[in-house]
Design an enzyme around this catalytic site. Structure first.
Site, PDB file in Angstrom:
ATOM      1  N   ASP A   9       2.289   1.188  -1.262  1.00  0.00           N
ATOM      2  CA  ASP A   9       1.628   2.460  -1.510  1.00  0.00           C
ATOM      3  C   ASP A   9       0.327   2.124  -2.256  1.00  0.00           C
ATOM      4  O   ASP A   9       0.187   1.027  -2.808  1.00  0.00           O
ATOM      5  CB  ASP A   9       2.553   3.329  -2.367  1.00  0.00           C
ATOM      6  CG  ASP A   9       1.876   4.594  -2.843  1.00  0.00           C
ATOM      7  OD1 ASP A   9       1.272   5.289  -1.995  1.00  0.00           O
ATOM      8  OD2 ASP A   9       1.914   4.880  -4.051  1.00  0.00           O
ATOM      9  N   LEU A  10      -0.628   3.022  -2.235  1.00  0.00           N
ATOM     10  CA  LEU A  10      -1.926   2.737  -2.869  1.00  0.00           C
ATOM     11  C   LEU A  10      -2.010   3.316  -4.287  1.00  0.00           C
ATOM     12  O   LEU A  10      -1.975   2.573  -5.277  1.00  0.00           O
ATOM     13  CB  LEU A  10      -3.042   3.325  -1.991  1.00  0.00           C
ATOM     14  CG  LEU A  10      -4.472   3.162  -2.501  1.00  0.00           C
ATOM     15  CD1 LEU A  10      -4.894   1.699  -2.513  1.00  0.00           C
ATOM     16  CD2 LEU A  10      -5.444   3.968  -1.639  1.00  0.00           C
ATOM     17  N   ASP A  11      -2.099   4.647  -4.364  1.00  0.00           N
ATOM     18  CA  ASP A  11      -2.304   5.320  -5.657  1.00  0.00           C
ATOM     19  C   ASP A  11      -1.120   5.071  -6.588  1.00  0.00           C
ATOM     20  O   ASP A  11       0.012   5.435  -6.272  1.00  0.00           O
ATOM     21  CB  ASP A  11      -2.459   6.836  -5.439  1.00  0.00           C
ATOM     22  CG  ASP A  11      -3.707   7.182  -4.631  1.00  0.00           C
ATOM     23  OD1 ASP A  11      -4.766   6.626  -4.918  1.00  0.00           O
ATOM     24  OD2 ASP A  11      -3.597   8.013  -3.707  1.00  0.00           O
ATOM     25  N   SER A 116      -0.151   4.712   2.731  1.00  0.00           N
ATOM     26  CA  SER A 116      -0.621   5.702   1.762  1.00  0.00           C
ATOM     27  C   SER A 116      -0.800   7.076   2.393  1.00  0.00           C
ATOM     28  O   SER A 116      -1.196   7.189   3.543  1.00  0.00           O
ATOM     29  CB  SER A 116      -1.959   5.238   1.183  1.00  0.00           C
ATOM     30  OG  SER A 116      -2.552   6.269   0.426  1.00  0.00           O
ATOM     31  N   ALA A 117      -0.543   8.107   1.592  1.00  0.00           N
ATOM     32  CA  ALA A 117      -0.762   9.479   2.053  1.00  0.00           C
ATOM     33  C   ALA A 117      -2.235   9.867   1.973  1.00  0.00           C
ATOM     34  O   ALA A 117      -2.667  10.866   2.549  1.00  0.00           O
ATOM     35  CB  ALA A 117       0.029  10.441   1.174  1.00  0.00           C
ATOM     36  N   GLU A 171       6.658   1.460  -4.131  1.00  0.00           N
ATOM     37  CA  GLU A 171       6.306   2.879  -4.297  1.00  0.00           C
ATOM     38  C   GLU A 171       6.455   3.351  -5.732  1.00  0.00           C
ATOM     39  O   GLU A 171       7.426   3.001  -6.400  1.00  0.00           O
ATOM     40  CB  GLU A 171       7.257   3.727  -3.446  1.00  0.00           C
ATOM     41  CG  GLU A 171       6.678   4.263  -2.168  1.00  0.00           C
ATOM     42  CD  GLU A 171       5.581   5.295  -2.346  1.00  0.00           C
ATOM     43  OE1 GLU A 171       5.319   5.742  -3.477  1.00  0.00           O
ATOM     44  OE2 GLU A 171       4.968   5.652  -1.333  1.00  0.00           O
TER      45      GLU A 171
HETATM   46  C1  BG6 Z   1      -1.129  10.028  -2.621  1.00  0.00           C
HETATM   47  C2  BG6 Z   1      -1.180  10.501  -4.061  1.00  0.00           C
HETATM   48  O1  BG6 Z   1      -1.273   8.636  -2.580  1.00  0.00           O
HETATM   49  O2  BG6 Z   1      -2.173  10.632  -1.860  1.00  0.00           O
HETATM   50  C3  BG6 Z   1      -1.151  12.011  -4.120  1.00  0.00           C
HETATM   51  O3  BG6 Z   1      -0.074   9.958  -4.782  1.00  0.00           O
HETATM   52  C4  BG6 Z   1      -2.275  12.587  -3.257  1.00  0.00           C
HETATM   53  O4  BG6 Z   1      -1.273  12.434  -5.452  1.00  0.00           O
HETATM   54  C5  BG6 Z   1      -2.148  12.055  -1.827  1.00  0.00           C
HETATM   55  O5  BG6 Z   1      -2.222  13.998  -3.243  1.00  0.00           O
HETATM   56  C6  BG6 Z   1      -3.268  12.551  -0.911  1.00  0.00           C
HETATM   57  O6  BG6 Z   1      -4.477  11.979  -1.319  1.00  0.00           O
HETATM   58  P1  BG6 Z   1      -5.922  12.452  -0.898  1.00  0.00           P
HETATM   59  O7  BG6 Z   1      -6.806  11.355  -1.457  1.00  0.00           O
HETATM   60  O8  BG6 Z   1      -5.956  12.476   0.601  1.00  0.00           O
HETATM   61  O9  BG6 Z   1      -6.155  13.775  -1.498  1.00  0.00           O
HETATM   62 MG    MG Z   2       1.605   6.480  -5.287  1.00  0.00          MG
END
Ligand code: BG6
Ligand code: MG
Length: 219
Positions: A9-11, A116-117, A171
């Site tokens: 996962d990234l964030d 990543s999302a 994650e």
């Molecule tokens: C995820 C984060 O990696 O990405 C979430 O943990 C975030 O908090 C989601 O809402 C979507 O990210 P973005 O950058 O497309 O708004």
């Molecule tokens: Mg995350």
């Protein structure tokens, strides 16, 4: 089955961007007239932008008050703020051990993937010069179903021609751990035992991961 793929996962796992997501949401909440305490932020981790907005509005008891196009406008407003933060990201914001962990898995012969999302993943990887360390990159621009749906991780496995059973996912979000489990993958939670459940192993951060030991243990 031997591990063949490490998916990250990234964030909150590779880079300390969770705080910027939080700041941008908190600012939006304040403009809408309510407070968004840090304790509530855990619910937004790993969750898509639109779903995060819905959760935020529920915290402020404002759910159902906006039309779809107003909702899109609010999400855009948050994202503009967030992008201002990440445009200034520096390599010192790569979380401790993240780079080494990616490199070590590769040296051991595993493939690496991003799962990543975020739709901002490309910008972040560019800023941090991490893109070349991944064999597959799956982000919010390639998926249509948000975590806890396993789509993001299954796409990474498919890119690499790997069975989910030989993949391990790192994650920091409950939605992400649930997604990996639903996809039939091993999971390493990044965070505190009090915040997360249903993982195969837990670490405080990637600096605590010993890739060789993990490959030996996850057979
Ligand atoms: C995820 C984060 O990696 O990405 C979430 O943990 C975030 O908090 C989601 O809402 C979507 O990210 P973005 O950058 O497309 O708004
Ligand atoms: Mg995350």
């Amino acid at each position: 089955m031997m591990l063949r793929v490490a998916i990250f996962d990234l964030d909150g796992v590779l880079v300390d961007t969770a705080k910027y997501h939080y700041l941008a949401w908190k600012q939006l909440a304040s403009e809408l007239g309510f407070d968004f305490p840090l304790a509530e932020n855990e619910k937004l981790k790993g969750v898509s932008r639109m779903r995060s907005l819905e959760i935020l509005l529920r915290t402020g008891r404002m759910e159902g008050r906006f039309t779809a196009s107003e909702m899109a406008g609010l999400a855009d407003r948050k994202n503009e703020r967030y992008v201002e933060y990440i445009k200034k990201l520096g390599k010192d914001e790569i979380l401790p051990g993240a780079r080494d962990c990616l490199l070590r898995f590769r040296e051991l012969g595993l493939k690496t993937a991003l799962g990543s999302a975020s739709k901002n993943a490309g910008v972040i990887l560019d800023r941090l010069e991490l893109g070349s360390l991944f064999d597959s990159i799956v982000d919010g621009t390639r998926t249509s179903r948000a975590k806890p749906d396993p789509e993001v991780f299954l796409l990474a496995a498919r890119d690499l021609g790997a069975d989910p059973a030989v993949c391990v996912v790192f994650e920091d979000a409950q939605a992400g751990l649930d997604a990996a489990k639903a996809g039939g993958m091993r999971t390493v939670a990044v965070g505190q035992p009090g915040d997360l459940t249903g993982y195969d192993a837990i670490v405080d951060g990637l600096h605590e991961v010993d890739p060789e030991d993990l490959v030996r243990r996850f057979v």
